[in-house]
Design an enzyme around this catalytic site. Structure first.
Site, PDB file in Angstrom:
ATOM      1  N   CYS A 278      -7.075   4.965  10.093  1.00  0.00           N
ATOM      2  CA  CYS A 278      -8.042   4.453  11.076  1.00  0.00           C
ATOM      3  C   CYS A 278      -7.356   4.162  12.404  1.00  0.00           C
ATOM      4  O   CYS A 278      -7.619   4.792  13.415  1.00  0.00           O
ATOM      5  CB  CYS A 278      -8.666   3.148  10.576  1.00  0.00           C
ATOM      6  SG  CYS A 278      -9.539   3.272   9.051  1.00  0.00           S
TER       7      CYS A 278
HETATM    8  N1  SAJ Z   1       0.120  -3.366  11.709  1.00  0.00           N
HETATM    9  C1  SAJ Z   1       1.162  -3.876  12.477  1.00  0.00           C
HETATM   10  N2  SAJ Z   1       1.031  -5.120  13.006  1.00  0.00           N
HETATM   11  C2  SAJ Z   1      -0.103  -5.873  12.811  1.00  0.00           C
HETATM   12  C3  SAJ Z   1      -1.148  -5.328  12.034  1.00  0.00           C
HETATM   13  C4  SAJ Z   1      -1.022  -4.078  11.487  1.00  0.00           C
HETATM   14  O1  SAJ Z   1       2.185  -3.222  12.660  1.00  0.00           O
HETATM   15  O2  SAJ Z   1      -0.156  -6.993  13.308  1.00  0.00           O
HETATM   16  C5  SAJ Z   1       0.235  -2.009  11.182  1.00  0.00           C
HETATM   17  C6  SAJ Z   1       0.078  -1.927   9.683  1.00  0.00           C
HETATM   18  O3  SAJ Z   1       1.324  -2.060   9.041  1.00  0.00           O
HETATM   19  C7  SAJ Z   1      -0.512  -0.527   9.495  1.00  0.00           C
HETATM   20  C8  SAJ Z   1      -1.335  -0.321  10.754  1.00  0.00           C
HETATM   21  O4  SAJ Z   1      -0.843  -1.259  11.717  1.00  0.00           O
HETATM   22  O5  SAJ Z   1       0.516   0.426   9.440  1.00  0.00           O
HETATM   23  C9  SAJ Z   1      -2.829  -0.571  10.548  1.00  0.00           C
HETATM   24  O6  SAJ Z   1      -2.937  -1.807   9.943  1.00  0.00           O
HETATM   25  P1  SAJ Z   1      -4.373  -2.590   9.802  1.00  0.00           P
HETATM   26  O7  SAJ Z   1      -4.063  -3.985   9.398  1.00  0.00           O
HETATM   27  O8  SAJ Z   1      -5.188  -2.383  11.005  1.00  0.00           O
HETATM   28  O9  SAJ Z   1      -4.989  -1.918   8.522  1.00  0.00           O
HETATM   29  P2  SAJ Z   1      -5.981  -0.687   8.342  1.00  0.00           P
HETATM   30  O10 SAJ Z   1      -5.492   0.559   8.964  1.00  0.00           O
HETATM   31  O11 SAJ Z   1      -6.278  -0.672   6.896  1.00  0.00           O
HETATM   32  O12 SAJ Z   1      -7.256  -1.119   9.183  1.00  0.00           O
HETATM   33  C10 SAJ Z   1      -8.430  -1.447   8.516  1.00  0.00           C
HETATM   34  C11 SAJ Z   1      -9.502  -1.338   9.556  1.00  0.00           C
HETATM   35  N3  SAJ Z   1     -10.784  -1.421   8.927  1.00  0.00           N
HETATM   36  C12 SAJ Z   1     -11.755  -0.571   9.346  1.00  0.00           C
HETATM   37  O13 SAJ Z   1     -11.578   0.271  10.202  1.00  0.00           O
HETATM   38  C13 SAJ Z   1     -13.062  -0.737   8.705  1.00  0.00           C
HETATM   39  C14 SAJ Z   1      -9.353  -2.457  10.570  1.00  0.00           C
HETATM   40  O14 SAJ Z   1     -10.487  -2.469  11.455  1.00  0.00           O
HETATM   41  C15 SAJ Z   1      -9.263  -3.782   9.875  1.00  0.00           C
HETATM   42  O15 SAJ Z   1      -9.162  -4.831  10.823  1.00  0.00           O
HETATM   43  C16 SAJ Z   1      -8.016  -3.753   8.991  1.00  0.00           C
HETATM   44  O16 SAJ Z   1      -8.269  -2.756   7.985  1.00  0.00           O
HETATM   45  C17 SAJ Z   1      -7.764  -5.102   8.325  1.00  0.00           C
HETATM   46  O17 SAJ Z   1      -7.894  -6.119   9.043  1.00  0.00           O
HETATM   47  O18 SAJ Z   1      -7.392  -5.073   7.153  1.00  0.00           O
END
Ligand code: SAJ
Length: 445
Positions: A278
């Site tokens: 995403c």
């Molecule tokens: N990450 C960082 N630093 C952060 C947060 C994330 O490096 O502070 C990295 C993670 O390790 C990962 C990537 O970014 O590699 C994405 O992480 P994410 O927490 O955004 O997780 P996702 O990709 O599973 O995002 C989903 C999304 N959900 C939908 O699109 C419906 C996102 O909008 C959500 O906010 C997120 O899950 C969530 O909060 O779990």
């Protein structure tokens, strides 16, 4: 009943008395939970996917998505509410269709909406007047109006009269125990007010909160704002880490202290890069669309540039740490701990660990990985794709074999104290060792 409201009034009645048949195209982590929710709410559901193994599993009452219990699938298949098929001709019998297909990027980093186009053409080929079509796949603003609408209006059908069309972004967060399909507010934007009303009426039967907005493009943009917000803030956290390193300041301490601000701040954390299907991808759909309008979405481009540079930054961190021990990267044994895109998931899509391992190998390091969720991993070394396997169980002796151990994905199953006790050098890109008192064998991002 006027000619113009015949179909809308009939569909509204079918939604109300639950006689409407619901079609779901695409049975992945978005489509399957939605299909089961509608079936559990009493609607007959026709679940369509190109993948025969998914169709077979569902018709045998088995779930292949962690968030959907097999018992739920069994129940709705046995009571006849849910039936899966690979045949798109089944669309002829449905009253409402949700399109939940993938929207990846091409190798050129341009949007690939081929799955949306293909699903739309199947709907058009099996068109029956009065159907409601809702696109859920994340895409650039304008897709519903410019790609789906013309295909469905071909042959003289009129949106809002002969069929109904809306966009409603999926917000599924795989593995989230708190927020599930039924309790995540759902935004819906229809081509006409009647389209919005009918889509809202249908989704309100299975989702607690539904938020109508004025158009499909608005709803498409809502989703892109949500995920661009994350990508840009993660990019800022990554640049903060680079700046703090140059200033000799602990970035993790800075963020932890800033997070004590009770308003107007939301912590994001640096890491080895941006993974998942995403966050790295959705913003590029938006910047691509703006490029067609001769506008450069600078925040998105800059965040993408910083986030995609983090694997190289981690490589330099490892090289510097080894260098301090007079060890060249070339020939050093390096173990990467955790290769999924974020902790405690089984998904490696866009995982920065893949880039980090490829970079280590390209520099002549003897790189291996361990991940309890991932038995084998495809990486590309010198542009050649190859499969590598997770090493066996971690032991004290095993850990000591490596010149450097790099925490790339901080699974909660790892005992970081034990790892720090036995790794000769530990590079921590996730602050997983924050609870350990200072040790001279640990380097943090
Ligand atoms: N990450 C960082 N630093 C952060 C947060 C994330 O490096 O502070 C990295 C993670 O390790 C990962 C990537 O970014 O590699 C994405 O992480 P994410 O927490 O955004 O997780 P996702 O990709 O599973 O995002 C989903 C999304 N959900 C939908 O699109 C419906 C996102 O909008 C959500 O906010 C997120 O899950 C969530 O909060 O779990």
């Amino acid at each position: 009943m006027s000619e113009d409201t015949r179909y809308s009034e009939e569909l509204a009645r079918k939604i109300e008395d639950r006689s409407a048949v619901v079609g779901i195209i695409g049975l992945g982590y978005v489509g399957l939970p939605l299909a089961v929710e509608f079936a559990k709410a009493g609607y007959r559901v026709v679940a369509i996917d190109l993948d025969g193994s998914k169709v077979q599993a569902l018709n045998e009452g088995r779930s292949y998505i962690g968030d959907v219990p097999t018992s739920d699938v069994q129940q709705v298949v046995q009571n006849g509410k849910l039936h899966a098929t690979t045949g798109f001709e089944a669309l002829r019998e449905v009253d409402a269709i949700s399109i939940c297909v993938p929207t990846p990027l091409r190798k050129t980093k341009d949007p690939d909406i081929s799955y949306i186009v293909s699903a739309t053409e199947s709907i058009a080929d099996n068109f029956r007047p009065g159907q409601l079509v809702v696109l859920e796949s994340t895409t650039y603003p304008g897709t519903t109006d410019e790609v789906i609408l013309p295909r469905l209006e071909a042959g003289g059908h009129k949106a809002g009269v002969d069929f109904f069309l809306a966009f409603s972004p999926e917000r599924v967060d795989p593995g989230n125990p708190t927020y599930v399909t039924a309790n995540i507010p759902k935004v819906i934007g229809g081509v006409t007010p009647t389209c919005t009303q009918l889509a809202t009426a249908l989704y309100s039967r299975v989702i607690a909160t539904v938020i109508p907005v004025s158009s499909p493009a608005t709803a498409e943009m809502v989703k892109l704002l949500e995920n661009t917000f994350r990508a840009v803030n993660i990019g800022m956290a990554n640049e903060l880490a680079i700046m703090c390193s140059k200033l000799g300041i602990d970035v993790w301490e800075v963020i932890e202290a800033a997070a004590t601000k009770p308003f107007g701040f939301m912590p994001f954390y640096p890491g080895p890069g941006l993974g998942g299907h995403c966050i790295p991808i959705d913003p590029l759909y938006l910047s691509w669309k703006l490029k067609t309008l001769n506008y450069n979405a600078r925040f998105i481009e800059l965040a993408s540039e910083i986030n995609t540079s983090m694997p190289e930054y981690v490589l330099d961190l490892v090289a510097d740490a080894l260098n301090d021990q007079a060890k060249p990267l070339r020939g050093s044994r390096v173990l990467v701990l955790g290769v999924t895109y974020k902790r405690d998931v089984e998904d490696v899509r866009e995982s920065p660990a893949i880039d980090i391992i490829s970079l280590l190998l390209s520099k002549g390091a003897r790189a291996e990985y361990h991940d309890p969720y991932i038995k084998t991993l495809e990486i590309s070394e010198h542009a050649q794709a190859e499969q590598i396997a997770s090493i066996g169980d971690l032991t004290e002796d095993k850990l000591r074999e490596y010149d450097a151990v790099v925490i790339v994905t901080d699974h909660t199953t790892y005992d970081y104290g034990w790892i720090a006790d036995h790794a000769r050098l530990l590079v921590d890109t996730r602050n997983a060792t924050k609870h350990l008192k200072e040790r001279d064998n640990i380097r943090r991002l």
